[in-house]
Motif scaffolding. Structure first.
Motif, short mmCIF file in Angstrom:
data_model
loop_
_atom_site.label_atom_id
_atom_site.label_comp_id
_atom_site.label_asym_id
_atom_site.label_seq_id
_atom_site.Cartn_x
_atom_site.Cartn_y
_atom_site.Cartn_z
N ASN A 157 -22.52 -41.32 153.18
CA ASN A 157 -23.83 -41.04 153.75
C ASN A 157 -24.76 -40.24 152.85
OD1 ASN A 157 -22.67 -38.54 153.90
ND2 ASN A 157 -22.96 -38.26 156.09
N ALA A 158 -24.30 -39.82 151.69
CA ALA A 158 -25.19 -39.13 150.75
C ALA A 158 -25.49 -39.97 149.53
CB ALA A 158 -24.56 -37.80 150.32
N ALA A 159 -25.03 -41.21 149.53
CA ALA A 159 -25.17 -42.04 148.34
C ALA A 159 -26.60 -42.57 148.21
CB ALA A 159 -24.18 -43.20 148.38
N SER A 160 -26.93 -43.01 147.01
CA SER A 160 -28.29 -43.41 146.69
C SER A 160 -28.62 -44.80 147.21
CB SER A 160 -28.48 -43.36 145.18
OG SER A 160 -27.49 -44.15 144.53
N MET A 161 -29.95 -45.04 147.33
CA MET A 161 -30.46 -46.32 147.77
C MET A 161 -31.55 -46.78 146.81
SD MET A 161 -30.67 -45.65 151.88
CE MET A 161 -32.30 -46.32 151.82
N TYR A 162 -31.59 -48.10 146.59
CA TYR A 162 -32.57 -48.64 145.66
C TYR A 162 -33.37 -49.74 146.37
CZ TYR A 162 -29.94 -46.17 142.12
OH TYR A 162 -29.32 -45.18 141.39
N VAL A 167 -38.03 -36.15 163.43
CA VAL A 167 -37.38 -37.11 162.53
C VAL A 167 -36.55 -36.31 161.54
CG1 VAL A 167 -37.74 -38.72 160.63
CG2 VAL A 167 -39.05 -38.98 162.73
N MET A 168 -35.31 -36.71 161.34
CA MET A 168 -34.44 -36.07 160.36
C MET A 168 -34.34 -36.95 159.13
SD MET A 168 -30.36 -35.09 160.62
CE MET A 168 -30.57 -33.78 161.81
N VAL A 169 -34.57 -36.37 157.96
CA VAL A 169 -34.44 -37.16 156.73
C VAL A 169 -32.97 -37.28 156.36
CG1 VAL A 169 -36.72 -36.49 155.90
CG2 VAL A 169 -34.73 -35.13 155.23
N SER A 170 -32.66 -38.31 155.60
CA SER A 170 -31.28 -38.58 155.22
C SER A 170 -30.88 -37.74 154.01
CB SER A 170 -31.11 -40.06 154.90
OG SER A 170 -31.76 -40.39 153.69
N TYR A 171 -29.61 -37.80 153.69
CA TYR A 171 -29.11 -37.17 152.47
C TYR A 171 -29.43 -38.00 151.23
CZ TYR A 171 -26.03 -34.07 155.23
OH TYR A 171 -25.53 -33.12 156.08
N ALA A 172 -29.76 -39.26 151.44
CA ALA A 172 -29.82 -40.20 150.33
C ALA A 172 -30.95 -39.91 149.35
CB ALA A 172 -29.97 -41.62 150.88
N SER A 173 -30.73 -40.30 148.12
CA SER A 173 -31.80 -40.38 147.14
C SER A 173 -32.33 -41.80 147.17
CB SER A 173 -31.30 -40.05 145.73
OG SER A 173 -30.99 -38.68 145.62
N VAL A 174 -33.60 -41.95 147.51
CA VAL A 174 -34.22 -43.27 147.62
C VAL A 174 -35.07 -43.49 146.37
CG1 VAL A 174 -35.72 -44.77 148.98
CG2 VAL A 174 -34.23 -43.11 150.12
N ASP A 175 -34.75 -44.51 145.61
CA ASP A 175 -35.42 -44.75 144.33
C ASP A 175 -35.36 -43.49 143.46
OD1 ASP A 175 -36.71 -46.29 142.45
OD2 ASP A 175 -38.72 -45.85 143.22
N THR A 234 -27.62 -27.58 144.65
CA THR A 234 -26.19 -27.64 144.37
C THR A 234 -25.70 -29.00 143.91
OG1 THR A 234 -25.71 -28.14 146.69
CG2 THR A 234 -25.74 -25.81 146.04
N GLU A 235 -26.37 -30.09 144.31
CA GLU A 235 -25.89 -31.42 143.98
C GLU A 235 -26.88 -32.22 143.13
OE1 GLU A 235 -24.72 -33.54 147.48
OE2 GLU A 235 -23.26 -32.03 148.11
N SER A 236 -28.09 -32.40 143.64
CA SER A 236 -29.06 -33.24 142.93
C SER A 236 -29.63 -32.58 141.70
CB SER A 236 -30.21 -33.62 143.89
OG SER A 236 -29.72 -34.24 145.05
N ARG A 237 -29.64 -31.26 141.69
CA ARG A 237 -30.14 -30.47 140.56
C ARG A 237 -31.63 -30.68 140.32
NH1 ARG A 237 -26.67 -26.33 139.56
NH2 ARG A 237 -24.52 -27.09 139.50
N LEU A 238 -32.38 -30.97 141.39
CA LEU A 238 -33.83 -30.98 141.25
C LEU A 238 -34.39 -29.58 141.18
CD1 LEU A 238 -33.49 -34.00 142.21
CD2 LEU A 238 -35.67 -33.69 143.38
N ALA A 239 -33.65 -28.63 141.73
CA ALA A 239 -34.10 -27.24 141.78
C ALA A 239 -33.15 -26.36 140.98
CB ALA A 239 -34.17 -26.77 143.23
N GLY A 240 -33.71 -25.26 140.44
CA GLY A 240 -32.90 -24.33 139.68
C GLY A 240 -32.38 -23.18 140.50
N SER A 241 -32.74 -23.14 141.81
CA SER A 241 -32.28 -22.07 142.69
C SER A 241 -32.49 -22.53 144.13
CB SER A 241 -33.08 -20.79 142.45
OG SER A 241 -34.45 -20.99 142.78
N TYR A 242 -31.89 -21.79 145.08
CA TYR A 242 -32.13 -22.08 146.49
C TYR A 242 -33.60 -21.90 146.84
CZ TYR A 242 -27.10 -22.25 147.44
OH TYR A 242 -25.77 -22.57 147.46
N ALA A 243 -34.23 -20.90 146.28
CA ALA A 243 -35.64 -20.64 146.56
C ALA A 243 -36.51 -21.81 146.09
CB ALA A 243 -36.08 -19.34 145.89
#
Length: 570
Positions: free
Chosen positions: A58-63, A88-96, A133-142
């Motif tokens: 349920n956290a896997a990517s979608m294209y 509305v709740m967003v998913s865990y997935a990375s879309v594109d 923690t996973e996608s690494r889009l951010a360098g911190s929780y903040a």
């Protein structure tokens, strides 16, 4: 909290139209107003957007491009959003490649602006933290919190993990961040007003218990289970009331209700197992229970004992499947299905297939019952069974309903919400594939249709979406369509030509003969209705009236206003 998610590109996924109808009805029912005009239960449609991930988790990517999103992934949400859900709740997935917790385009541009959703947008559990923690889009929780807030998320779901949104306090003095926080707080306060929590005390548990599990409500649950069991195969062995039966398989004496069901699979307080239900019907001494094999282990030592019991009884009922229980259940280490669990093969886990094959090899009349929230491979060996039923995750009356159907007290009327393949390697097998998926140009080269095209078996899987048998027979006339410039009406004659009363689900599928810029599936479900008819009774069914664009709509580019379906259609 509601849930809606679907795609046509997975053998186990529900149809997008069917899912949308279920989601719309669910939101409408739960958000019905009380006498004070307050929403009774605020619903959350989830998970936006999801349904075709890589790797089956349920956290896997979608294209996929925007046309694919609108015509496949977003279709059920479009219908559910018409009922105005509170959240509305967003998913865990990375879309594109963009995680949904930071996907400003899909949340703000599509969900908010183009689809007009004004309720709360929230994260799934820990989804915002995953940006760090996973996608690494951010360098911190903040930084993760700021990315999510900027993308349009307004509430964080963070049970048993570090909450991320509290870090926004440090950035609140920034005028832009402060404005986004104010918008989020306002939406949350509006929801509280809409549900009346500021005006009324919390519900009295004693009052709730007055209506919880009343006989009328339990009867509704029992009825739903009866209606949802699907008869997949029957050579005439069913219905039957045997004098003796051997009940085999690891699922014969448990309750397989799903990983979110707060029950103990081995506790009889949560409904009868099929073993208990058959004992109640036939007598304790007339039902021999031999599991034969384990849920997942490959030990075949007790298969011979199971075959002997079946020979002695003269009839075998074998219950096989995929176990889906909660994390606190004693059988959790045997679990193969549900949240956090996935498996690459749609065959029966462990040595279950060997048990079935051994009984069938012994030429013992066999009724196979499938248990689990998934499709199963029905290979040529399995199809030797005299009858096959799929009970899915039917709830606490599953055992009773199966016994009623086996013995003819209930005429089965369920239809498959998925397609069942004959081989795991042949998947995906979905009914609404694109024409180009199937031909591969081979027809014009070979002069005939090759069976080696993708998706394999798509033209004639043995048990496709919408399939389900009855103990009676129905005839349905060719549809008669009458279209105007803005709407279409479809009529059919349906007759019960069999010996007993029964119910049939009349299904209407549609395909434009030509489209306007995008390829359309070979067919797509657009309406369905269950009809209850006595033996010999017929009816003209004509309540399928809808605007043409409701039947089928081509979405091109980012604008969901779309193009109306052409009148040239089948």
């Amino acid at each position: 909290m509601g849930s809606v998610s679907a795609t046509r590109h997975s053998v186990g996924a529900a149809d997008s139209y069917l899912t949308g109808e279920i989601g719309h009805a669910y939101v409408q029912t739960m958000q019905d107003k009380d006498d004070s005009g307050n929403i009774k239960v605020a619903t959350t449609v989830k998970h936006f957007v999801y349904g075709e991930s890589r790797g089956g988790i349920n956290a896997a990517s979608m294209y996929g491009g925007i046309n694919h999103l609108y015509n496949d992934q977003l279709r059920p949400y479009l219908r559910a959003l018409e009922a105005d859900p509170a959240a509305v709740m967003v998913s865990y997935a990375s879309v594109d490649l963009v995680p949904m917790s930071a996907n400003k385009y899909l949340v703000r541009d599509i969900l908010r602006q183009r689809l007009g959703f004004e309720g709360i947008v929230m994260s799934d559990a820990g989804g915002i933290a995953h940006l760090y923690t996973e996608s690494r889009l951010a360098g911190s929780y903040a930084e993760a919190a700021l990315l999510a807030l900027e993308a349009g998320l307004q509430m964080e779901l963070s049970p048993q993990s570090p909450a991320v949104f509290p870090t926004l306090v440090a950035a609140a003095e920034d005028s832009h961040v402060g404005q986004l926080i104010d918008e989020a707080v306002l939406n949350n306060l509006q929801l509280k007003f809409a549900t009346g929590v500021f005006d009324k005390p919390l519900p009295d548990p004693a009052k709730v218990n007055e209506t919880l599990r009343t006989p009328a409500h339990l009867e509704i649950s029992r009825h739903v289970t009866r209606e949802s069991i699907v008869l997949l195969q029957n050579d005439g062995i069913l219905p039957t009331t045997p004098s003796k039966v051997a009940l085999l398989g690891p699922f014969a004496d448990i309750r397989n209700y799903g990983s979110y069901a707060p029950v103990n699979s081995s506790d009889s307080r949560y409904g009868n197992s099929l073993y208990q239900s058959l004992q109640a019907k036939l007598g304790t001494s007339n039902v021999t229970l031999v599991q034969g094999v384990d849920f997942i282990d490959i030990d075949t030592t007790n298969i011979a004992t199971a075959v002997s019991a079946a020979k002695e009884a003269g009839l075998a009922i074998i219950v096989l499947g995929s176990l889906s229980v909660g994390t606190t259940d004693p059988l959790v280490t045997k679990r193969t299905d549900g949240e956090f669990f996935t498996h690459a093969n749609l065959g029966f886990p462990g040595a279950q297939q060997q048990l079935l094959d051994a009984v069938l090899d012994a030429s013992i009349p066999t009724i196979l019952v499938l248990s689990g929230g998934q499709p199963f491979v029905l290979n040529n060996s399995t199809l030797r069974s005299n009858a096959i039923l799929h009970s899915f995750l039917g709830g606490e009356f599953t055992g009773d309903a199966l016994a009623e159907i086996i013995m003819g007290d209930v005429n089965p009327s369920g239809k498959l919400p998925i397609s069942l393949p004959q081989d795991t390697s042949a998947t995906p097998v979905f009914y609404d594939y694109l024409p180009s998926d199937d031909t591969g140009t081979a027809d014009s080269i070979l002069g005939f249709h090759s069976t080696y095209q993708f998706p394999l078996l798509s033209r004639s899987p043995p048990m496709p979406f919408g399939f389900g048998l009855s103990y009676t027979d129905f005839t349905i006339s060719a549809p008669r369509a009458r279209a105007s410039n803005s709407s279409v009406e479809v009529r059919v004659n349906i007759t019960n030509v069999g010996p007993i009363a029964g119910k049939e689900v009349v299904q209407l599928y549609h395909r434009p003969n030509t489209t306007t810029g995008i390829e359309f599936p070979v067919k797509r479900l657009v309406r369905f209705e269950k009809v209850d008819l006595h033996a010999g009774e017929g009816v003209v069914f004509a309540n399928w009236r809808a605007p043409l664009w409701k039947l089928s709509r081509d979405y091109r580019g980012p604008d969901p206003s779309g193009v109306p379906a052409l009148s040239n259609s089948t």
